[in-house]
Write a protein that holds these residues in place. Structure first.
Motif, PDB file in Angstrom:
ATOM      1  N   ALA A 108       0.844  -1.207   0.000  1.00 21.84           N
ATOM      2  CA  ALA A 108       0.000   0.000   0.000  1.00 21.84           C
ATOM      3  C   ALA A 108       0.880   1.259   0.000  1.00 21.84           C
ATOM      4  O   ALA A 108       0.555   2.258  -0.657  1.00 21.84           O
ATOM      5  CB  ALA A 108      -0.930  -0.009   1.204  1.00 21.84           C
ATOM      6  N   ILE A 109       1.987   1.191   0.731  1.00 23.72           N
ATOM      7  CA  ILE A 109       2.911   2.339   0.746  1.00 23.72           C
ATOM      8  C   ILE A 109       3.551   2.506  -0.633  1.00 23.72           C
ATOM      9  O   ILE A 109       3.679   3.630  -1.138  1.00 23.72           O
ATOM     10  CB  ILE A 109       3.975   2.157   1.855  1.00 23.72           C
ATOM     11  CG1 ILE A 109       3.303   2.240   3.232  1.00 23.72           C
ATOM     12  CG2 ILE A 109       5.074   3.214   1.744  1.00 23.72           C
ATOM     13  CD1 ILE A 109       4.187   1.841   4.394  1.00 23.72           C
ATOM     14  N   ALA A 110       3.932   1.372  -1.267  1.00 24.97           N
ATOM     15  CA  ALA A 110       4.515   1.436  -2.617  1.00 24.97           C
ATOM     16  C   ALA A 110       3.501   2.031  -3.602  1.00 24.97           C
ATOM     17  O   ALA A 110       3.865   2.816  -4.483  1.00 24.97           O
ATOM     18  CB  ALA A 110       4.949   0.044  -3.067  1.00 24.97           C
ATOM     19  N   ARG A 111       2.214   1.655  -3.442  1.00 25.31           N
ATOM     20  CA  ARG A 111       1.177   2.217  -4.316  1.00 25.31           C
ATOM     21  C   ARG A 111       1.072   3.726  -4.094  1.00 25.31           C
ATOM     22  O   ARG A 111       0.912   4.502  -5.045  1.00 25.31           O
ATOM     23  CB  ARG A 111      -0.174   1.544  -4.029  1.00 25.31           C
ATOM     24  CG  ARG A 111      -1.316   2.106  -4.870  1.00 25.31           C
ATOM     25  CD  ARG A 111      -2.619   1.382  -4.612  1.00 25.31           C
ATOM     26  NE  ARG A 111      -3.041   1.517  -3.221  1.00 25.31           N
ATOM     27  CZ  ARG A 111      -4.049   0.842  -2.677  1.00 25.31           C
ATOM     28  NH1 ARG A 111      -4.737  -0.021  -3.399  1.00 25.31           N
ATOM     29  NH2 ARG A 111      -4.374   1.023  -1.411  1.00 25.31           N
ATOM     30  N   ALA A 112       1.188   4.134  -2.828  1.00 26.88           N
ATOM     31  CA  ALA A 112       1.151   5.570  -2.526  1.00 26.88           C
ATOM     32  C   ALA A 112       2.332   6.284  -3.189  1.00 26.88           C
ATOM     33  O   ALA A 112       2.184   7.396  -3.708  1.00 26.88           O
ATOM     34  CB  ALA A 112       1.161   5.785  -1.015  1.00 26.88           C
ATOM     35  N   LEU A 113       3.507   5.632  -3.201  1.00 29.56           N
ATOM     36  CA  LEU A 113       4.691   6.243  -3.835  1.00 29.56           C
ATOM     37  C   LEU A 113       4.498   6.361  -5.345  1.00 29.56           C
ATOM     38  O   LEU A 113       4.932   7.341  -5.960  1.00 29.56           O
ATOM     39  CB  LEU A 113       5.942   5.413  -3.534  1.00 29.56           C
ATOM     40  CG  LEU A 113       6.393   5.357  -2.073  1.00 29.56           C
ATOM     41  CD1 LEU A 113       7.616   4.469  -1.944  1.00 29.56           C
ATOM     42  CD2 LEU A 113       6.695   6.759  -1.544  1.00 29.56           C
ATOM     43  N   ALA A 114       3.821   5.334  -5.935  1.00 26.84           N
ATOM     44  CA  ALA A 114       3.568   5.355  -7.385  1.00 26.84           C
ATOM     45  C   ALA A 114       2.721   6.562  -7.782  1.00 26.84           C
ATOM     46  O   ALA A 114       2.780   7.023  -8.920  1.00 26.84           O
ATOM     47  CB  ALA A 114       2.872   4.064  -7.808  1.00 26.84           C
ATOM     48  N   GLN A 115       1.965   7.053  -6.835  1.00 22.49           N
ATOM     49  CA  GLN A 115       1.139   8.250  -7.058  1.00 22.49           C
ATOM     50  C   GLN A 115       2.025   9.495  -7.213  1.00 22.49           C
ATOM     51  O   GLN A 115       1.577  10.521  -7.694  1.00 22.49           O
ATOM     52  CB  GLN A 115       0.220   8.373  -5.837  1.00 22.49           C
ATOM     53  CG  GLN A 115      -0.959   9.262  -5.980  1.00 22.49           C
ATOM     54  CD  GLN A 115      -1.759   9.289  -4.685  1.00 22.49           C
ATOM     55  OE1 GLN A 115      -1.872   8.285  -3.988  1.00 22.49           O
ATOM     56  NE2 GLN A 115      -2.324  10.448  -4.362  1.00 22.49           N
ATOM     57  N   ARG A 116       3.275   9.365  -6.766  1.00 18.62           N
ATOM     58  CA  ARG A 116       4.265  10.456  -6.753  1.00 18.62           C
ATOM     59  C   ARG A 116       3.734  11.671  -5.982  1.00 18.62           C
ATOM     60  O   ARG A 116       3.608  12.784  -6.523  1.00 18.62           O
ATOM     61  CB  ARG A 116       4.679  10.833  -8.170  1.00 18.62           C
ATOM     62  CG  ARG A 116       5.371   9.659  -8.865  1.00 18.62           C
ATOM     63  CD  ARG A 116       5.955  10.006 -10.189  1.00 18.62           C
ATOM     64  NE  ARG A 116       5.035   9.920 -11.301  1.00 18.62           N
ATOM     65  CZ  ARG A 116       4.641   8.796 -11.883  1.00 18.62           C
ATOM     66  NH1 ARG A 116       5.046   7.625 -11.409  1.00 18.62           N
ATOM     67  NH2 ARG A 116       3.822   8.806 -12.909  1.00 18.62           N
ATOM     68  N   PRO A 117       3.402  11.437  -4.721  1.00 20.18           N
ATOM     69  CA  PRO A 117       2.801  12.513  -3.927  1.00 20.18           C
ATOM     70  C   PRO A 117       3.850  13.429  -3.321  1.00 20.18           C
ATOM     71  O   PRO A 117       5.042  13.100  -3.320  1.00 20.18           O
ATOM     72  CB  PRO A 117       2.079  11.733  -2.827  1.00 20.18           C
ATOM     73  CG  PRO A 117       2.966  10.547  -2.606  1.00 20.18           C
ATOM     74  CD  PRO A 117       3.593  10.216  -3.926  1.00 20.18           C
ATOM     75  N   ARG A 118       3.420  14.553  -2.805  1.00 21.75           N
ATOM     76  CA  ARG A 118       4.307  15.449  -2.057  1.00 21.75           C
ATOM     77  C   ARG A 118       4.073  15.287  -0.553  1.00 21.75           C
ATOM     78  O   ARG A 118       4.905  15.638   0.249  1.00 21.75           O
ATOM     79  CB  ARG A 118       4.064  16.914  -2.455  1.00 21.75           C
ATOM     80  CG  ARG A 118       4.149  17.180  -3.948  1.00 21.75           C
ATOM     81  CD  ARG A 118       5.500  16.730  -4.536  1.00 21.75           C
ATOM     82  NE  ARG A 118       6.650  17.280  -3.842  1.00 21.75           N
ATOM     83  CZ  ARG A 118       7.168  18.482  -4.070  1.00 21.75           C
ATOM     84  NH1 ARG A 118       6.645  19.246  -5.004  1.00 21.75           N
ATOM     85  NH2 ARG A 118       8.204  18.895  -3.400  1.00 21.75           N
ATOM     86  N   ALA A 119       2.864  14.783  -0.226  1.00 18.19           N
ATOM     87  CA  ALA A 119       2.548  14.556   1.190  1.00 18.19           C
ATOM     88  C   ALA A 119       1.863  13.201   1.330  1.00 18.19           C
ATOM     89  O   ALA A 119       1.181  12.748   0.414  1.00 18.19           O
ATOM     90  CB  ALA A 119       1.625  15.654   1.706  1.00 18.19           C
TER      91      ALA A 119
END
Lengths: 273, 247
Positions: free
Chosen positions: B155-166
């Motif tokens: 789930a964290i890797a998926r969040a990183l794939a989003q390329r977020p700033r926060a």
């Protein structure tokens, strides 16, 4: 003293339990009477006469005797109608799935885009399910004439109702957490649907569709009786012409087709699970 | 990077869930929010992510004010803000790599991704993100076969794939054993530094906050009770959050 009171149930409580027990007995007695009454009325309504079975044995034995041995020389003539029966079911199921899937999305409370579309889709699903497939076949035979096509149309329309309801239930029962998680990543509505809803419910929908195909193969046999083609039409014709040896051949073919379809469907559904 | 000013939420029944909350999370910073049950921690995250509409205040993510946005503009703005929750919320029947790559879908508007396809370039990046969370060898495995800790890493890797700033994390270790919880917190801290992410994490485990937070924010009755660097945080201050709940 308190300990003694706690151990011994009060007269009031005993009376309540006794009263509850006799009420339960009375309820059971009434239910038993009701059950017996239902059986008696159904026997009366259908004019059940067991003695007719005994007097009719001679006639049944005579038919079986005349049906033996099955006329296997007619087998090549039955291949095409058998194929028609199977294809009526395949076409009917496939067309039913194609039309039921989008309707189910609209008819699932958790993903429907609007309440109006929800009620419209539910209405269509309810109506197509409520009208029996045999009635649909009669209507389509009147509309497009005799042959396998009205049978296929009848199964398509009835399958919309049957599949639409089951598909909608599967979608409503799915875990919405992955859908919400994907929506929060900024994915578009269609992307959320195809990447989250579809993979979550697809195996269940395929399983239901295979089960429906198995059901439709059995139903397509009967549709021939109202002129909608296939092996059912052959069976009706053979019976009307008293060609019982052909009837027994057709019954063997029907048995093999139904059992084979059932087994293939069960094996594929097990692999999906 | 992530800035919250005077954020308030009052439910239609009159209950004040959040009252003028001010918060600032800088890039590379891991801020942990502590508070008792019903104190408003999760409500705060949901208002920031705009799954709840705050009744007053502002939320700024990477210079964009979220509370004024709706529809397509909100969808675009959300891409800068990733969120993970207690349950990994993966699509169990899809592979790990497909789950990770799906985090980037918002960046694409083509028919291929609309009909279930994943961009080939994202699959390569997804492997990098899986490598970052230490699960690259499970890329082809079905998500439904993962342990709780592994699923949370995906789930964290998926969040990183989003390329977020926060990154918002709502009790990400609540259903994990202590060892897996420690691993996840180390990972969040490492990612905050390495990827310069502003990480705001709600927790119930006080010890994890002491061990990993750059700053700790205490919430009580929908208000900020304290906002302190970890080294200035006293046990009494934390105890005060939970004592008021017991009273």
């Amino acid at each position: 003293m308190k300990h003694g009171i706690a151990q011994r149930p009060s007269r009031l409580a005993t009376a309540a339990v006794a009263g509850g027990g006799s009420l339960a007995k009375a309820t059971r007695f009434v239910l038993l009477l009701l059950g017996i009454a239902i059986v008696i009325q159904s026997t009366w309504v259908v004019h059940a006469r067991p003695q007719d079975l005994i007097t009719g044995v001679h006639g049944m034995v005579d038919i079986i005797r005349r049906a033996m041995p099955p006329d296997f020389s007619k087998f090549p003539d039955e291949i095409w109608p058998t194929l028609e029966t199977i294809d009526i079911a395949i076409f009917g199921t496939l067309a039913g799935v194609i039309m039921a899937a989008p309707l189910a999305v609209l008819a699932a409370a958790n993903v429907t885009p609007s309440r109006a579309l929800y009620y419209l889709a539910r209405g269509i699903i309810g109506f197509t399910r409520a009208v029996p497939d045999l009635v649909w076949a009669l209507l389509f035979v009147t509309a497009v004439g005799l042959g396998p096509f009205p049978g296929a149309l009848a199964l398509s329309v009835h399958s919309i109702g049957m599949l639409g309801r089951l598909f909608a239930e599967v979608i409503e029962q799915m875990d919405m957490a992955p859908v919400e998680a994907l929506a929060l990543t900024g994915a578009r509505r269609m992307q959320v649907f195809t990447h989250s809803v579809v993979p979550s419910v697809l195996p269940s929908l395929l399983g239901i569709s295979l089960y429906r195909l198995d059901e439709n193969i059995r139903t397509s046999l009967v549709l021939g009786f109202v002129g909608a083609g296939g092996i059912g039409f052959q069976l009706l014709t053979a019976m009307n012409l008293f060609q019982y040896q052909e009837v027994s051949l057709l019954l063997i073919i029907i048995f093999v087709v139904v059992i084979t379809a059932e087994r293939i469907s069960a094996i594929l559904r097990a692999r999906l699970g | 990077m992530l800035k919250v000013t005077r954020l308030s939420l009052c439910y239609p029944n009159g209950k004040q869930a959040l009252s003028e909350v001010d918060l600032d999370v800088k890039p590379g910073e891991l801020v942990i929010v502590l508070g008792g049950n019903g104190s408003g921690k999760t409500t705060l995250l949901r208002c920031i992510a705009r799954t709840l509409a705050p009744t007053a205040g502002q939320v700024w993510v990477d210079g964009t004010e979220l509370t004024r946005l709706a529809g397509e503009k909100l969808r675009r703005a959300r891409m800068a803000l990733a969120m993970i929750s207690q349950h990994a919320s993966l699509v169990r029947r899809r592979s790990v790599i497909a789950n990770v790559a799906s985090g980037a879908l918002g960046h694409y508007a083509d028919w291929w991704t609309a009909f279930g396809g994943l961009p080939a370039s994202e699959l390569t990046l997804a492997m990098d993100y899986l490598n970052e969370v230490g699960l690259v060898e499970l890329a082809a495995q079905r998500a439904g076969t993962l342990s709780g800790g592994q699923a949370q890493r995906v789930a964290i890797a998926r969040a990183l794939a989003q390329r977020p700033r926060a990154l918002l994390a709502d009790e990400p270790v609540a259903s994990l054993d202590p060892e897996a919880a420690e691993d996840i917190m180390c990972l969040l801290k490492r990612l905050a530094k390495a990827d310069n992410l502003a990480v705001l994490c709600v927790l119930h485990q006080v010890e994890l906050a002491y061990n990993h937070a750059d700053r700790v924010v205490g919430i009580r009755d929908g208000r900020i009770a304290f906002d302190l660097p970890r080294e200035d945080l006293s046990r009494d201050a934390v105890r005060g959050l939970y004592l008021s709940e017991a009273a």
